[in-house]
Design a protein around this motif. Structure first.
Motif, PDB file in Angstrom:
ATOM      1  N   VAL A 106       0.848  -1.196   0.000  1.00  0.00           N
ATOM      2  CA  VAL A 106       0.000   0.000   0.000  1.00  0.00           C
ATOM      3  C   VAL A 106       0.883   1.245   0.000  1.00  0.00           C
ATOM      4  O   VAL A 106       1.723   1.417   0.891  1.00  0.00           O
ATOM      5  CB  VAL A 106      -0.941   0.010   1.231  1.00  0.00           C
ATOM      6  N   SER A 107       0.684   2.108  -0.986  1.00  0.00           N
ATOM      7  CA  SER A 107       1.400   3.386  -1.015  1.00  0.00           C
ATOM      8  C   SER A 107       0.654   4.394  -0.134  1.00  0.00           C
ATOM      9  O   SER A 107      -0.535   4.203   0.159  1.00  0.00           O
ATOM     10  CB  SER A 107       1.476   3.911  -2.449  1.00  0.00           C
ATOM     11  N   ASP A 110      -2.474   5.409  -1.982  1.00  0.00           N
ATOM     12  CA  ASP A 110      -3.506   4.360  -1.967  1.00  0.00           C
ATOM     13  C   ASP A 110      -4.183   4.267  -0.606  1.00  0.00           C
ATOM     14  O   ASP A 110      -5.390   4.003  -0.512  1.00  0.00           O
ATOM     15  CB  ASP A 110      -2.906   3.002  -2.343  1.00  0.00           C
ATOM     16  N   ARG A 113      -6.722   6.990  -0.447  1.00  0.00           N
ATOM     17  CA  ARG A 113      -7.866   6.645  -1.301  1.00  0.00           C
ATOM     18  C   ARG A 113      -8.789   5.651  -0.603  1.00  0.00           C
ATOM     19  O   ARG A 113     -10.012   5.768  -0.669  1.00  0.00           O
ATOM     20  CB  ARG A 113      -7.364   6.074  -2.631  1.00  0.00           C
ATOM     21  N   THR A 114      -8.209   4.681   0.094  1.00  0.00           N
ATOM     22  CA  THR A 114      -9.005   3.708   0.845  1.00  0.00           C
ATOM     23  C   THR A 114      -9.852   4.417   1.901  1.00  0.00           C
ATOM     24  O   THR A 114     -11.045   4.127   2.058  1.00  0.00           O
ATOM     25  CB  THR A 114      -8.094   2.659   1.513  1.00  0.00           C
ATOM     26  N   ASP A 151      -9.859   7.266  -7.455  1.00  0.00           N
ATOM     27  CA  ASP A 151      -8.688   6.548  -7.967  1.00  0.00           C
ATOM     28  C   ASP A 151      -7.757   7.428  -8.801  1.00  0.00           C
ATOM     29  O   ASP A 151      -6.578   7.103  -8.952  1.00  0.00           O
ATOM     30  CB  ASP A 151      -9.117   5.330  -8.794  1.00  0.00           C
TER      31      ASP A 151
END
Length: 198
Positions: A106-107, A110, A113-114, A151
């Protein structure tokens, strides 16, 4: 636990189990209020075994998710979270889900975004309503469609403004969104809570 250690080639492990006095109850008194089932009969025996055999840390004041997020951040790329909890995919770094054998990286982007996708959906298991006041345990197609633009976003402020517009268009207040963000946000550092991006 032995199988997870074998699959991840972990030389050392840290286990965390929930304690008492969760800060989220102070933010929203209905947090997890929908969990009315009786606790499993052997839960306490399992907890004791984890403390005795695996030196599990009992986490008080915050959630075990937060303890994992703090530890992962502290170890700065030299750890892996082993969990099935989708909320932990907010935390940058390496993750392992043993049921399906998935290794996930996971960056930081990201992870954000989650978090913002979760704010649109809500979380039925924790009694957190989605953008339209509904409690959901799965993501219907129309919600997934609302999440899609996130995204392509690369800044948290943009994500927040987008999700804010979805909340207000549905008749909710920005304050309702802010409460949900505080409930959903998994800590990365002790006492570093979610705040509106400037």
């Amino acid at each position: 636990i032995s199988r997870i250690c074998l699959m991840t080639n972990a030389p050392d492990i840290e286990c965390y189990i929930g304690g008492s006095d969760n800060l989220r109850y102070k933010i929203y008194d209905q947090y997890k209020a929908n969990r009315t089932k009786e606790k499993p009969h052997y839960l306490e025996a399992c907890r004791e075994m984890l403390v005795m055999q695996y030196k599990a840390t009992v986490v008080n004041g915050i959630e075990t998710d937060d303890a994992l997020g703090i530890a992962q951040t502290k170890y700065d790329g030299n750890s892996r979270i082993c969990s099935l909890d989708k909320d932990l995919l907010q935390i940058p770094g390496s993750h392992y889900q043993w049921v399906n054998g998935l290794f996930i990286l996971v960056s930081p982007l990201d992870g954000l975004r989650t978090l913002y996708k979760q704010a649109i959906l809500g979380d039925k298991s924790d009694n957190i309503k989605g953008f339209d006041g509904a409690l959901r345990s799965s993501c219907p197609k129309f919600v997934a469609k609302l999440q899609e633009p996130i995204d392509s976003m690369v800044e948290e402020k943009e994500m927040y403004e987008y999700v804010s517009s979805i909340y207000t268009d549905a008749g909710n207040t920005i304050e309702a969104l802010d409460i949900n963000m505080q409930l959903l946000y998994v800590l990365r550092k002790e006492e570093e809570y979610w705040t509106r991006p400037l």
